[in-house]
Each structure stands twice: as C-alpha cells, then as structure tokens.
Design a protein around this motif. Structure first.
Motif, PDB file in Angstrom:
ATOM      1  N   GLY B 419     -28.777 -16.963   1.066  1.00  0.00           N
ATOM      2  CA  GLY B 419     -29.500 -17.825   1.851  1.00  0.00           C
ATOM      3  C   GLY B 419     -30.161 -17.255   3.155  1.00  0.00           C
ATOM      4  N   GLY B 420     -29.314 -16.234   3.692  1.00  0.00           N
ATOM      5  CA  GLY B 420     -30.012 -15.447   4.910  1.00  0.00           C
ATOM      6  C   GLY B 420     -31.214 -14.781   4.579  1.00  0.00           C
ATOM      7  N   VAL B 421     -31.340 -14.397   3.286  1.00  0.00           N
ATOM      8  CA  VAL B 421     -32.570 -13.396   2.995  1.00  0.00           C
ATOM      9  C   VAL B 421     -33.564 -14.703   2.942  1.00  0.00           C
ATOM     10  CG1 VAL B 421     -33.702 -12.279   1.241  1.00  0.00           C
ATOM     11  CG2 VAL B 421     -31.444 -11.483   2.054  1.00  0.00           C
ATOM     12  N   VAL B 422     -33.429 -15.627   2.285  1.00  0.00           N
ATOM     13  CA  VAL B 422     -34.414 -17.018   2.121  1.00  0.00           C
ATOM     14  C   VAL B 422     -34.884 -17.350   3.401  1.00  0.00           C
ATOM     15  CG1 VAL B 422     -34.738 -19.184   1.278  1.00  0.00           C
ATOM     16  CG2 VAL B 422     -33.596 -17.706  -0.082  1.00  0.00           C
ATOM     17  N   GLY B 423     -33.783 -17.593   4.487  1.00  0.00           N
ATOM     18  CA  GLY B 423     -34.153 -17.767   5.695  1.00  0.00           C
ATOM     19  C   GLY B 423     -35.137 -16.811   6.646  1.00  0.00           C
ATOM     20  N   ALA B 424     -34.945 -15.604   6.252  1.00  0.00           N
ATOM     21  CA  ALA B 424     -35.583 -14.334   6.803  1.00  0.00           C
ATOM     22  C   ALA B 424     -36.958 -14.621   6.278  1.00  0.00           C
ATOM     23  CB  ALA B 424     -35.038 -13.060   6.311  1.00  0.00           C
ATOM     24  N   PHE B 425     -37.064 -14.923   5.138  1.00  0.00           N
ATOM     25  CA  PHE B 425     -38.613 -15.215   4.331  1.00  0.00           C
ATOM     26  C   PHE B 425     -39.422 -16.127   5.341  1.00  0.00           C
ATOM     27  CE2 PHE B 425     -41.378 -17.669   1.487  1.00  0.00           C
ATOM     28  CZ  PHE B 425     -42.254 -16.845   1.277  1.00  0.00           C
ATOM     29  N   PHE B 426     -38.856 -17.298   5.526  1.00  0.00           N
ATOM     30  CA  PHE B 426     -39.406 -18.394   6.004  1.00  0.00           C
ATOM     31  C   PHE B 426     -39.300 -18.227   7.756  1.00  0.00           C
ATOM     32  CE2 PHE B 426     -37.702 -20.737   2.514  1.00  0.00           C
ATOM     33  CZ  PHE B 426     -38.982 -21.199   2.207  1.00  0.00           C
ATOM     34  N   THR B 427     -38.632 -17.287   8.039  1.00  0.00           N
ATOM     35  CA  THR B 427     -38.907 -16.843   9.720  1.00  0.00           C
ATOM     36  C   THR B 427     -40.142 -16.172   9.776  1.00  0.00           C
ATOM     37  OG1 THR B 427     -36.463 -16.371   9.600  1.00  0.00           O
ATOM     38  CG2 THR B 427     -37.572 -15.288  11.585  1.00  0.00           C
ATOM     39  N   GLY B 428     -40.375 -15.246   8.756  1.00  0.00           N
ATOM     40  CA  GLY B 428     -41.773 -14.594   8.762  1.00  0.00           C
ATOM     41  C   GLY B 428     -42.711 -15.478   8.764  1.00  0.00           C
ATOM     42  N   LEU B 429     -42.661 -16.471   7.721  1.00  0.00           N
ATOM     43  CA  LEU B 429     -43.719 -17.034   7.544  1.00  0.00           C
ATOM     44  C   LEU B 429     -44.024 -18.239   8.626  1.00  0.00           C
ATOM     45  CD1 LEU B 429     -45.536 -18.277   5.166  1.00  0.00           C
ATOM     46  CD2 LEU B 429     -43.855 -19.998   4.486  1.00  0.00           C
ATOM     47  N   TYR B 430     -43.036 -18.661   9.368  1.00  0.00           N
ATOM     48  CA  TYR B 430     -43.354 -19.739  10.504  1.00  0.00           C
ATOM     49  C   TYR B 430     -43.646 -18.993  11.625  1.00  0.00           C
ATOM     50  CZ  TYR B 430     -38.627 -19.524  12.232  1.00  0.00           C
ATOM     51  OH  TYR B 430     -37.292 -18.922  12.681  1.00  0.00           O
ATOM     52  N   THR B 431     -43.035 -17.819  11.922  1.00  0.00           N
ATOM     53  CA  THR B 431     -43.644 -17.102  13.207  1.00  0.00           C
ATOM     54  C   THR B 431     -45.128 -16.579  13.085  1.00  0.00           C
ATOM     55  OG1 THR B 431     -41.394 -16.101  13.150  1.00  0.00           O
ATOM     56  CG2 THR B 431     -42.756 -15.191  14.755  1.00  0.00           C
ATOM     57  N   PHE B 432     -45.376 -16.035  11.927  1.00  0.00           N
ATOM     58  CA  PHE B 432     -46.777 -15.451  11.837  1.00  0.00           C
ATOM     59  C   PHE B 432     -47.743 -16.591  11.507  1.00  0.00           C
ATOM     60  CE2 PHE B 432     -44.701 -11.579  12.205  1.00  0.00           C
ATOM     61  CZ  PHE B 432     -45.656 -10.838  12.831  1.00  0.00           C
TER      62      PHE B 432
END
Lengths: 102, 616
Positions: B419-432
């Motif tokens: 779950g944390g890794v999936v969250g990290a993916f979306f972190t990259g997505l929304y930040t950039f």
C-alpha cells in the motif's frame, strides 16, 4: 323605667353603621365620605354605650369618649386634607385621586 | 546551558504578549522584528540546549519549574522534559518555524493585520513547544489545546470572509472531537495510576498492564482518537484541506512544523502504551495506510495549488502513522522532520507563486512559470523531488525507512508495504502533475511579472531547499527513547525491494510527464467515459467525507436545533416566569386607586374574617 332592650340599641347601631358604610362606598364627594365615616364612628360608639349600660360597666362610656376624641381629631385632619385637595385639584371628587393605580 | 530550556517557550510567548499589548500601534518593522526575532532567539536557545544535551550524554533531563496545580494527590508540575524525541521536535519547530516567520515578514507585508498575524504565530509556536516539552500529559494537553486555538485564530485570520470563519470553525470542531477522546483517555490513565507524569505513567503501565489486555487497548484507542483529530487522519481528516483558508505561511506552519505533527508526537511519546495494545497499534498502521491512499487519490484531482499540498500533507502524515503502527518509531519521527523541511518549502514556494500570480490559486490558470519565478520553481522542484522520495533527497531516506519498517512487520507487513509503495507512485503522480501544470506548458491565466518579494522571502526558501536535499543525512538521537536498551537490529531487505521502492515513485513522475509534460497521453480521453467522471468527482470531493459528515452529523444537528429552537428546558422556566407575571398582572388590577374600592375590600375581608370567627 323599663330599660331599653339591648337588641334595639344594637340594631340601631347596625343600621347606622351600614348607612355610613354605604355612604363611604358609594359617595364620590369626599366631604360626604367624611360625614359617612362620622356616622360609622358614632354607630360604633352607640354600640359601646348600649353594651356598657347592659352590664352596668363604665368602660363603654370611656370608649365612647375616646371615639369622640378620635373623631374630632380625624375631622380636623380630614378637613385640612380636603382643603389641600381642593386647592390642588379644584374638585372634591375622590375618584380623581387614583394615581396609585396598579 | 541546559538550564536555558525554560527560555524556549518563553521567547515566543513574550513576543506574543508584546505584539498583543502593542497591537496596531507598533511600527511594522518592530512587529516583524519581535515576531520573527522571538522565534529566532528560541532557535538559538534550542541549538545551545541541543549541543549541551548531546554532550552531556544523559538520556533525558527534567527541568522543574513550579507546581502548576495542587489538588489533593493530583499535583502536575510545570516541568519541562527533554530527551531525544523532544529535542528533535523542538529543533524542527523553532528552526522551520523561524524560517516561516522570516518568510511571513515579506508575505504579509501589505496586510493590515500584520502585528495580529505575528502575535498568533508566536503563540502557536509557544503552544507547540509547550506540547513537546511538557513532562506530564496535562502540560502536553495545555499545548495541545493552545495549538488548536491558534489554528482556529489563524485559519480564520481574514475573518471578513464568512467562508474563512466557517473553515476555522470546522477545524476547531473536528479536532475537538479528537481532543475530547484524548481528554477521556487522560482521565482513564489518571484514574488507574494516579499520575500523569509521562515517564512514570509509561513505566507503571508497562509493569502493571499485561500486553493486549482490555485497559491499555481502551486507553490507547482514546489517545489515538486525539492523535487522529490533530493529525488529520481518517476519519477526522476533513478539516485540513479547508484549513487552506488562512494565509499561506500559516498553512506552512500548520503543515510542517506544528499542529499536524502533534498527533505523531503523541503516539511516539506514549509508544509504550501502544506496544501494550498491539491491536490498536496495528489499527494505527491501517489508518495511516487508508489515509495516505485516500489523500493521494484526492490530491490528484484537486485544482487549487494549496489544496493539493494539503492533501499531500494528509498523505505524508499517513506514512508517519504507518511507520508508528509498524513500530518503526524513529523512522516516523525522521519522516516527520524531513517532511517539515520539504513541506514548508513547498508551501512557501506556493505562497510565492500565488503572490506572483496576483492571488490566483487555481493551477489551471497558471503555467510556464519556470523561467519567470526561478526561486519558486527551484523550491517546487526540490520540494517535489523530496516529497516523491527521489533518491538521495531527504524524503527518500525517511520514507524508505518507514516502508522497510512496515515490511518487517509479520503477517500483514507485506500488504502495508505494498500500500505504501502504491501511495508513493501516486505521490509522484500528483506532485509532478502540479509542477508540470504550474511551471510548464502555456500560461493560461494572469500575466506574471516575476518573483514577488525580497531577500526575506527568498532566503528561507533557499535554506529550506538545502535542508530538503541534505536533511536525509541528519541522524536524529531518538534511538535511546524507543529502544528501551535493546540492541537495534539491522534491516535486511532484498535489493529487489529496494529497487521497487526507488523505481515506483519515478514511475509516478514518468506517468505524470506523459500526461501533463509531453502530453503523449491525454487526460481528456481518460475522462471521456461517465464512469471516469464519476470517479473523478468522487475523489475530488475527498471521497465524499464532507457530504457524509454533513448528512450524518451536521444536518441532524441542525434539524434538532431547529425543532428545539424554543429550547424545551428553557420553556419550563420561562413558563414559570410567565405564570408569575400573569399573577402579578391580575393582582395589579385590584390596585384601582379608587378609595371606595379599597374600603369595599377591607369590608369584605372583615366580613369574611368575622364570619369565619363566628362559624368556627
């Protein structure tokens, strides 16, 4: 001489008292109210006299003398007040003095 | 030097008093000097104390000031407690807080409420320092409530707009739900142990309570309620995005250095209690995971630059909770620190962008800013990289540690990690997504003349950039707080896992580049179906939590208050009063003022009395 029965005296006093009372309650002229009060005082005085005579006691007459004095004082003060009232309101109608209405 | 500890909260408090008493009469320069200077002095003291503390080699020191309340056996002292954990917290609060104050002297320069703003800010910092330095839970609670009050004052700082007042009230009421739960938790702990000294409490709890029994579970749950409210986690996360109504430096202060980290601090501080209640501890991890995913999805759909950052904060605090729940205490505190750096950087950068765009906050009305506002762009780039855990930035090390900590948990660990890794993916997505839209492409909004503000706004940004980049190399002295003397085990995680943790955020950045940078993929095509639009709207509303709470609590409450408008309980007393008044009116009517009437009543009374006398 036959003594007057006490009932007669008391009935007379009662009639006098009621006459005075009705006068106090219904009269609007303050002088008549004062006169009615006098009648009531005398009615009660008469009752004392009659009762004193019935039992041969002097207290009845003493009380009447006191009522007489009281009535004289009351009339003196009352008439003085009426003169003041007349000066201020130009009337002797008692119902004009209703400032204490709740 | 350690004796100077009491000065730490005193400076901001003095600053607050000076600014409040001086009010609008102080010249702006003086107000700025007092406002930022007090926190700066605090920071200097914090450094001196920290150096002395680390050299002394002690595990913890207590500075006893005075007995605060004395009621029977309940005598909480006004004592300050310093150990590795509060050391890190106080340095973050004063350091990042100071930079935010300096930035605010530029940001708020034209605001009529300049002195008022800094007085609230100082009180905020003072309350937060009280929270982390208090050595008993009552003192902690004092700081806790102080922080809540200041957040209310600051979110509603521009009080002339009704919606700001609404946002402030919402923040206050929602966190109050958590605070109430925490207060009950304190009562429970006091009822059982007769003390609220944190260290004593933890030791006796450890000795007396069996792990997993009912009482520690209830106590931990109640404290968790408080932490969830303050740290904006599920289910009390709804107040934080609305808290964006305040001026941007406030958002930076609330999100980076103070307020939302309080919940993480509370759980870390009482971690022994949570270890006694493994089920609650696991719940902490799940709450963190659910929150970080939920907030990550929501952040992708927001259009307001500050709301995107707000949801990213919720998501990052979710990571901290995940770490706390997995027992990776020091990793969570580490992430708290690095998050303070890069989130302050991002918010202050957002402030610069907003001012450069003449108070525009919608990212779709910005664009192509990268060569006009270079400092803001650099802030966003570095902050964004740290946020997405780009290798060798500060966020990389801290998030890495949390995820490894989660992985080490037996049983569900792998799911938490996933779950944390999936969250990290979306972190990259929304930040950039944010960075590509705001700084590249075509300008779709106002004309921008370039960077706003002088050195007092640029310098904090540059310093925070340095901290965001290099913050990962700071080693924080919290091991002694959490290890209880047990030797620390080395993590053994396969290279594959490491590789995944590095690559996944980069994938997120790549996908967002394809959508918003190169435009190879089109969002419009993705949004063509009604299903996608439905999902988009659902995420954008923050998973409908606002609507849900509106329907569950707000509407019924309003309905109840509407039918009880006349106030049932009150009507008993007002009825009594009305009856008495009616009686009074009735009696007053007998006072006619007519002499004959009075005489008649006297006669009637006499007749009645005489009749009674004769008959009886």
């Amino acid at each position: 001489m036959d003594a007057i029965p006490i009932e007669h005296g008391l009935i007379l006093a009662g009639i006098l008292f009621c006459t005075g009372l009705v006068g106090v309650l219904t009269r609007r002229n303050i002088i008549f109210v004062l006169m009615s009060l006098e009648i009531m005082l005398n009615a009660s005085g008469l009752a004392f006299i009659v009762a004193g005579a019935r039992w041969g006691q002097a207290e009845g007459q003493i009380m009447f003398l006191m009522i007489l004095t009281l009535a004289a004082a009351e009339v003196a003060v009352g008439l003085g007040l009426i003169i003041q009232m007349y000066r201020r309101y130009r009337t002797v109608d008692i119902n004009v003095l209703s400032e204490m209405k709740g | 030097m350690l004796d100077l500890l009491w000065l730490l909260p005193s400076f901001p408090l003095m600053g607050f008093l000076i600014l409040v008493l001086g009010g609008g009469r102080l010249p702006r320069q003086v107000a700025a000097l007092v406002g930022a200077g007090s926190v700066g002095l605090s920071f200097v003291v914090a450094i001196l104390v920290a150096v002395a503390f680390l050299n002394s080699g002690e595990e913890a020191i207590v500075q006893e000031l005075w007995t605060w309340i004395a009621v029977g056996s309940f005598t909480p002292g006004f004592n300050l407690y310093l150990d590795g954990l509060s050391l890190v917290m106080m340095l973050v609060i004063t350091g990042v807080g100071f930079l935010i104050h300096v930035y605010a002297t530029g940001y708020m320069a034209d605001d009529p409420g300049f002195a008022r703003f800094f007085s609230y800010m100082n009180l905020f910092v003072a309350a937060m320092l009280m929270l982390v330095l208090g050595d008993n839970l009552v003192l902690l609670y004092l700081g806790w409530e102080g922080v809540g009050l200041c957040s209310y004052l600051l979110i509603g700082f521009w009080y002339t707009k009704p919606e700001n007042g609404y946002a402030a009230r919402k923040a206050f009421v929602v966190t109050r739900v958590g605070d109430t739960s925490m207060a009950i938790g304190l009562f429970l702990l006091f009822a059982h142990f007769g003390t609220l000294e944190i260290q004593e409490l933890m030791q006796t709890a450890d000795a007396e309570w069996a792990p997993g029994s009912t009482l520690p579970t209830i106590a931990a749950l109640l404290l968790l309620g408080g932490a969830v409210g303050k740290s904006a986690q599920l289910p009390l996360q709804t107040w934080l995005p609305d808290a964006m109504a305040g001026p941007t430096p406030i958002s930076a202060l609330i999100h980076a250095a103070t307020m939302v980290t309080a919940g993480v601090y509370l759980i870390a501080r009482t971690h022994i209690l949570f270890e006694l209640a493994p089920s609650v501890q696991l719940l902490v991890a799940w709450i963190g995971l659910a929150t970080l995913l939920l907030a990550g999805f929501t952040a992708m759909t927001q259009t307001d630059i500050k709301r995107i950052l707000a949801y990213s904060t919720v998501s990052q605090i979710g990571y901290m909770f995940l770490g706390l729940g997995a027992g990776a205490w020091s990793a969570s505190i580490f992430h708290l620190m690095t998050h303070a750096f890069f989130k302050a950087l991002l918010f202050l950068g957002a402030g610069s962008v907003i001012l450069a765009m003449h108070h525009e906050q919608n990212i779709f009305r910005m664009g192509a800013l990268w060569n006009k506002t270079r400092i803001s762009f650099a802030s966003f780039l570095i902050g964004g990289l740290a946020l997405t855990a780009f290798p060798f930035t500060s966020g990389f090390y801290s998030k890495d540690e949390i995820l490894i900590g989660a992985l080490e948990l037996e049983g569900v660990g792998i799911w938490l990690w996933l779950g944390g890794v999936v969250g990290a993916f979306f972190t990259g997505l929304y930040t950039f997504r944010l960075i590509f839209i705001v700084f590249f492409g075509a300008n779709r909004g106002h004309h921008c003349e370039g960077e706003y503000g002088g050195w007092n706004m640029a310098l904090p940004l540059i310093l925070l950039m340095g901290l965001s980049l290099a913050g990962g190399f700071i080693s924080i002295p919290v091991e002694t707080v959490f290890s209880h003397g047990e030797p620390h085990e080395e993590h053994h995680v396969s290279t594959l896992m490491h590789a995944i943790m590095i690559v996944v955020p980069l994938l997120g950045i790549g996908v967002s580049y394809l959508f918003y940078g190169a435009r190879t993929l089109s969002v419009d095509r993705l949004m063509a179906s009604t299903f996608a639009q439905g999902v988009y709207r659902f995420w954008q509303s923050g998973w409908g939590f606002d609507k849900l709470y509106d329907a569950l609590f707000v509407k019924p409450f309003l309905w109840l208050s509407a039918i009880n408008r006349a106030d049932f309980v009150d009507s008993i007393y007002s009825g009594l009063a009305a009856a008495i008044q009616a009686g009074n009116k009735l009696m007053a009517r007998t006072q006619t003022g007519l002499l004959s009437w009075y005489a008649l009543t006297i006669v009637a009374g006499a007749v009645i009395l005489i009749t009674l006398g004769v008959m009886l």
